[in-house]
Design a protein around this motif. Structure first.
Motif, PDB file in Angstrom:
ATOM      1  N   ALA A  62     -16.470 -50.042  34.686  1.00  0.00           N
ATOM      2  CA  ALA A  62     -15.671 -49.897  33.457  1.00  0.00           C
ATOM      3  C   ALA A  62     -14.710 -48.708  33.554  1.00  0.00           C
ATOM      4  O   ALA A  62     -13.842 -48.559  32.704  1.00  0.00           O
ATOM      5  N   SER A  63     -14.871 -47.888  34.585  1.00  0.00           N
ATOM      6  CA  SER A  63     -14.025 -46.701  34.685  1.00  0.00           C
ATOM      7  C   SER A  63     -13.249 -46.711  36.002  1.00  0.00           C
ATOM      8  O   SER A  63     -12.237 -47.400  36.127  1.00  0.00           O
ATOM      9  N   ARG A  64     -13.776 -45.993  37.019  1.00  0.00           N
ATOM     10  CA  ARG A  64     -13.017 -45.815  38.271  1.00  0.00           C
ATOM     11  C   ARG A  64     -12.838 -47.079  39.096  1.00  0.00           C
ATOM     12  O   ARG A  64     -11.917 -47.175  39.889  1.00  0.00           O
ATOM     13  N   TYR A  65     -13.785 -48.002  38.996  1.00  0.00           N
ATOM     14  CA  TYR A  65     -13.784 -49.134  39.927  1.00  0.00           C
ATOM     15  C   TYR A  65     -13.689 -50.475  39.210  1.00  0.00           C
ATOM     16  O   TYR A  65     -14.479 -51.386  39.473  1.00  0.00           O
ATOM     17  N   GLY A  66     -12.695 -50.565  38.329  1.00  0.00           N
ATOM     18  CA  GLY A  66     -12.475 -51.808  37.598  1.00  0.00           C
ATOM     19  C   GLY A  66     -12.259 -52.998  38.519  1.00  0.00           C
ATOM     20  O   GLY A  66     -12.667 -54.122  38.218  1.00  0.00           O
ATOM     21  N   GLY A  67     -11.641 -52.736  39.659  1.00  0.00           N
ATOM     22  CA  GLY A  67     -11.385 -53.813  40.621  1.00  0.00           C
ATOM     23  C   GLY A  67     -12.491 -53.950  41.650  1.00  0.00           C
ATOM     24  O   GLY A  67     -12.354 -54.701  42.613  1.00  0.00           O
ATOM     25  N   GLY A  68     -13.562 -53.202  41.483  1.00  0.00           N
ATOM     26  CA  GLY A  68     -14.656 -53.223  42.460  1.00  0.00           C
ATOM     27  C   GLY A  68     -14.501 -52.091  43.466  1.00  0.00           C
ATOM     28  O   GLY A  68     -13.455 -51.434  43.546  1.00  0.00           O
ATOM     29  N   LEU A  69     -15.565 -51.851  44.206  1.00  0.00           N
ATOM     30  CA  LEU A  69     -15.552 -50.806  45.240  1.00  0.00           C
ATOM     31  C   LEU A  69     -15.017 -51.426  46.538  1.00  0.00           C
ATOM     32  O   LEU A  69     -15.607 -52.373  47.064  1.00  0.00           O
ATOM     33  N   PRO A  70     -13.911 -50.883  47.078  1.00  0.00           N
ATOM     34  CA  PRO A  70     -13.361 -51.486  48.301  1.00  0.00           C
ATOM     35  C   PRO A  70     -14.305 -51.337  49.510  1.00  0.00           C
ATOM     36  O   PRO A  70     -15.065 -50.365  49.597  1.00  0.00           O
ATOM     37  N   THR A  71     -14.216 -52.256  50.423  1.00  0.00           N
ATOM     38  CA  THR A  71     -14.976 -52.197  51.679  1.00  0.00           C
ATOM     39  C   THR A  71     -14.690 -50.868  52.388  1.00  0.00           C
ATOM     40  O   THR A  71     -13.536 -50.438  52.463  1.00  0.00           O
ATOM     41  N   GLY A  72     -15.755 -50.222  52.868  1.00  0.00           N
ATOM     42  CA  GLY A  72     -15.599 -48.969  53.615  1.00  0.00           C
ATOM     43  C   GLY A  72     -15.663 -47.727  52.751  1.00  0.00           C
ATOM     44  O   GLY A  72     -15.685 -46.612  53.271  1.00  0.00           O
ATOM     45  N   GLN A  73     -15.706 -47.901  51.428  1.00  0.00           N
ATOM     46  CA  GLN A  73     -15.797 -46.734  50.540  1.00  0.00           C
ATOM     47  C   GLN A  73     -17.217 -46.569  50.017  1.00  0.00           C
ATOM     48  O   GLN A  73     -18.077 -47.432  50.223  1.00  0.00           O
ATOM     49  N   ALA A  74     -17.474 -45.443  49.323  1.00  0.00           N
ATOM     50  CA  ALA A  74     -18.824 -45.138  48.850  1.00  0.00           C
ATOM     51  C   ALA A  74     -18.755 -44.408  47.527  1.00  0.00           C
ATOM     52  O   ALA A  74     -17.814 -43.645  47.274  1.00  0.00           O
ATOM     53  N   VAL A  75     -19.780 -44.632  46.690  1.00  0.00           N
ATOM     54  CA  VAL A  75     -19.852 -43.966  45.396  1.00  0.00           C
ATOM     55  C   VAL A  75     -21.328 -43.813  45.016  1.00  0.00           C
ATOM     56  O   VAL A  75     -22.148 -44.658  45.359  1.00  0.00           O
ATOM     57  N   ALA A  76     -21.641 -42.729  44.324  1.00  0.00           N
ATOM     58  CA  ALA A  76     -23.047 -42.435  44.008  1.00  0.00           C
ATOM     59  C   ALA A  76     -23.380 -42.757  42.557  1.00  0.00           C
ATOM     60  O   ALA A  76     -22.532 -42.682  41.671  1.00  0.00           O
ATOM     61  N   THR A  77     -24.649 -43.115  42.353  1.00  0.00           N
ATOM     62  CA  THR A  77     -25.219 -43.227  41.002  1.00  0.00           C
ATOM     63  C   THR A  77     -26.588 -42.553  41.023  1.00  0.00           C
ATOM     64  O   THR A  77     -27.083 -42.151  42.084  1.00  0.00           O
ATOM     65  N   THR A  78     -27.205 -42.518  39.862  1.00  0.00           N
ATOM     66  CA  THR A  78     -28.621 -42.157  39.786  1.00  0.00           C
ATOM     67  C   THR A  78     -29.432 -43.086  40.701  1.00  0.00           C
ATOM     68  O   THR A  78     -29.007 -44.207  40.993  1.00  0.00           O
ATOM     69  N   ALA A  79     -30.615 -42.608  41.094  1.00  0.00           N
ATOM     70  CA  ALA A  79     -31.524 -43.468  41.857  1.00  0.00           C
ATOM     71  C   ALA A  79     -32.605 -44.064  40.958  1.00  0.00           C
ATOM     72  O   ALA A  79     -33.552 -44.678  41.457  1.00  0.00           O
ATOM     73  N   GLY A  80     -32.488 -43.868  39.662  1.00  0.00           N
ATOM     74  CA  GLY A  80     -33.469 -44.455  38.751  1.00  0.00           C
ATOM     75  C   GLY A  80     -34.881 -44.046  39.122  1.00  0.00           C
ATOM     76  O   GLY A  80     -35.170 -42.861  39.294  1.00  0.00           O
ATOM     77  N   ALA A  81     -35.748 -45.029  39.272  1.00  0.00           N
ATOM     78  CA  ALA A  81     -37.163 -44.772  39.544  1.00  0.00           C
ATOM     79  C   ALA A  81     -37.479 -44.616  41.036  1.00  0.00           C
ATOM     80  O   ALA A  81     -38.647 -44.467  41.411  1.00  0.00           O
ATOM     81  N   LEU A  82     -36.473 -44.652  41.894  1.00  0.00           N
ATOM     82  CA  LEU A  82     -36.724 -44.463  43.334  1.00  0.00           C
ATOM     83  C   LEU A  82     -37.069 -43.003  43.621  1.00  0.00           C
ATOM     84  O   LEU A  82     -36.729 -42.108  42.831  1.00  0.00           O
ATOM     85  N   ALA A  83     -37.670 -42.760  44.772  1.00  0.00           N
ATOM     86  CA  ALA A  83     -38.056 -41.389  45.155  1.00  0.00           C
ATOM     87  C   ALA A  83     -36.877 -40.680  45.813  1.00  0.00           C
ATOM     88  O   ALA A  83     -36.927 -40.243  46.961  1.00  0.00           O
ATOM     89  N   ALA A  84     -35.785 -40.614  45.063  1.00  0.00           N
ATOM     90  CA  ALA A  84     -34.544 -40.009  45.542  1.00  0.00           C
ATOM     91  C   ALA A  84     -33.777 -39.539  44.317  1.00  0.00           C
ATOM     92  O   ALA A  84     -34.067 -39.971  43.186  1.00  0.00           O
ATOM     93  N   ARG A  85     -32.800 -38.683  44.528  1.00  0.00           N
ATOM     94  CA  ARG A  85     -31.983 -38.257  43.381  1.00  0.00           C
ATOM     95  C   ARG A  85     -30.804 -39.190  43.164  1.00  0.00           C
ATOM     96  O   ARG A  85     -30.367 -39.384  42.045  1.00  0.00           O
ATOM     97  N   TRP A  86     -30.281 -39.717  44.250  1.00  0.00           N
ATOM     98  CA  TRP A  86     -29.081 -40.542  44.138  1.00  0.00           C
ATOM     99  C   TRP A  86     -29.192 -41.788  45.004  1.00  0.00           C
ATOM    100  O   TRP A  86     -29.832 -41.752  46.054  1.00  0.00           O
ATOM    101  N   VAL A  87     -28.520 -42.838  44.562  1.00  0.00           N
ATOM    102  CA  VAL A  87     -28.193 -43.965  45.441  1.00  0.00           C
ATOM    103  C   VAL A  87     -26.703 -43.863  45.734  1.00  0.00           C
ATOM    104  O   VAL A  87     -25.892 -43.669  44.818  1.00  0.00           O
ATOM    105  N   ILE A  88     -26.367 -43.921  47.006  1.00  0.00           N
ATOM    106  CA  ILE A  88     -24.956 -43.965  47.408  1.00  0.00           C
ATOM    107  C   ILE A  88     -24.649 -45.406  47.801  1.00  0.00           C
ATOM    108  O   ILE A  88     -25.214 -45.930  48.767  1.00  0.00           O
ATOM    109  N   HIS A  89     -23.792 -46.044  47.017  1.00  0.00           N
ATOM    110  CA  HIS A  89     -23.448 -47.444  47.251  1.00  0.00           C
ATOM    111  C   HIS A  89     -22.241 -47.507  48.174  1.00  0.00           C
ATOM    112  O   HIS A  89     -21.245 -46.798  47.959  1.00  0.00           O
ATOM    113  N   THR A  90     -22.336 -48.366  49.164  1.00  0.00           N
ATOM    114  CA  THR A  90     -21.182 -48.574  50.040  1.00  0.00           C
ATOM    115  C   THR A  90     -21.068 -50.066  50.321  1.00  0.00           C
ATOM    116  O   THR A  90     -22.058 -50.801  50.199  1.00  0.00           O
TER     117      THR A  90
END
Ligand code: AR6
Length: 182
Positions: free
Chosen positions: A54-82
């Motif tokens: 809804a903000s930075r990636y209205g057109g989707g995340l392009p191939t080869g790029q990366a962006v982080a979110t919370t990791a929710g209930a995983l044993a990590a602080r962040w998920v980096i999506h690529t």
């Protein structure tokens, strides 16, 4: 210097500062490791991905790029999506696969993540042959200028683990664009 380690296992059970997701450009989930991350991490990850759409990636995340979110209930602080490239027999997309790894490490540096766990990006639904993906992934990490202390590749099966182990033990090849190769 970044230490590269290999384990055979389920990425969603790893403890790390950041876990990398082999996503698709929609950022809204899918199968493979993406589905597993959303299932185990819970709805907070999808909520954060929807915010990105809804903000930075209205057109989707392009191939080869990366962006982080919370990791929710995983044993990590962040998920980096690529988004890895789909394998092509007729077009060399290896630069995009290397870019995924570099961009994830750049995002990790911005976050201050020191341990980052990666899957074998593009080697499932996107059909990249594992030995070649291992070569590209390991070269990209070895060549990256990053503060990340440990990059851990978490391989889901013995075949992928063996391919990464073989590549990790191999002397560097003098591939194009690899300065400093012997
Ligand atoms: N832990 C570690 N590795 C895993 C796990 C797991 N829990 N599950 C699968 N793998 P894939 P891609 C391995 O298909 O090829 C999704 O639908 C798997 O054996 O997850 O980049 C996305 O939404 C393989 O070696 O990712 C995209 O649409 C590797 O992870 C698309 O698939 C990557 O397989 C992305 O395809």
């Amino acid at each position: 210097m970044t230490r590269i380690t290999l384990v055979r296992g389920d990425l969603t059970r790893e403890h790390a500062d950041a876990i990398v997701n082999a996503a698709n450009s929609s950022l809204l989930g899918g199968g493979g490791v993406d589905g597993a991350i959303h299932r185990r991490g819970g709805p907070a990850i999808l909520d954060a991905c929807r915010d990105l759409r809804a903000s930075r990636y209205g057109g989707g995340l392009p191939t080869g790029q990366a962006v982080a979110t919370t990791a929710g209930a995983l044993a990590a602080r962040w998920v980096i999506h690529t988004v890895g490239p789909v394998w092509s027999a007729t077009e060399d997309r290896s630069g995009l696969l290397a870019a995924c790894h570099r961009q994830c490490l750049r995002v990790a540096d911005e976050l201050g993540a020191r341990t980052v766990a990666f899957p074998a990006i593009s080697t499932g639904v996107y059909r990249w042959p594992v030995p070649d993906a291992a070569r590209i992934a390991l070269a990209a990490v070895r060549d990256a200028d990053t503060e990340v202390a440990e990059v851990r590749f978490v391989l889901f099966d013995d075949r992928a683990h063996a391919a990464f182990a073989a590549e990790l033990g191999r002397p560097r090849r003098s591939a194009a664009g690899d300065p400093g190769d012997a």
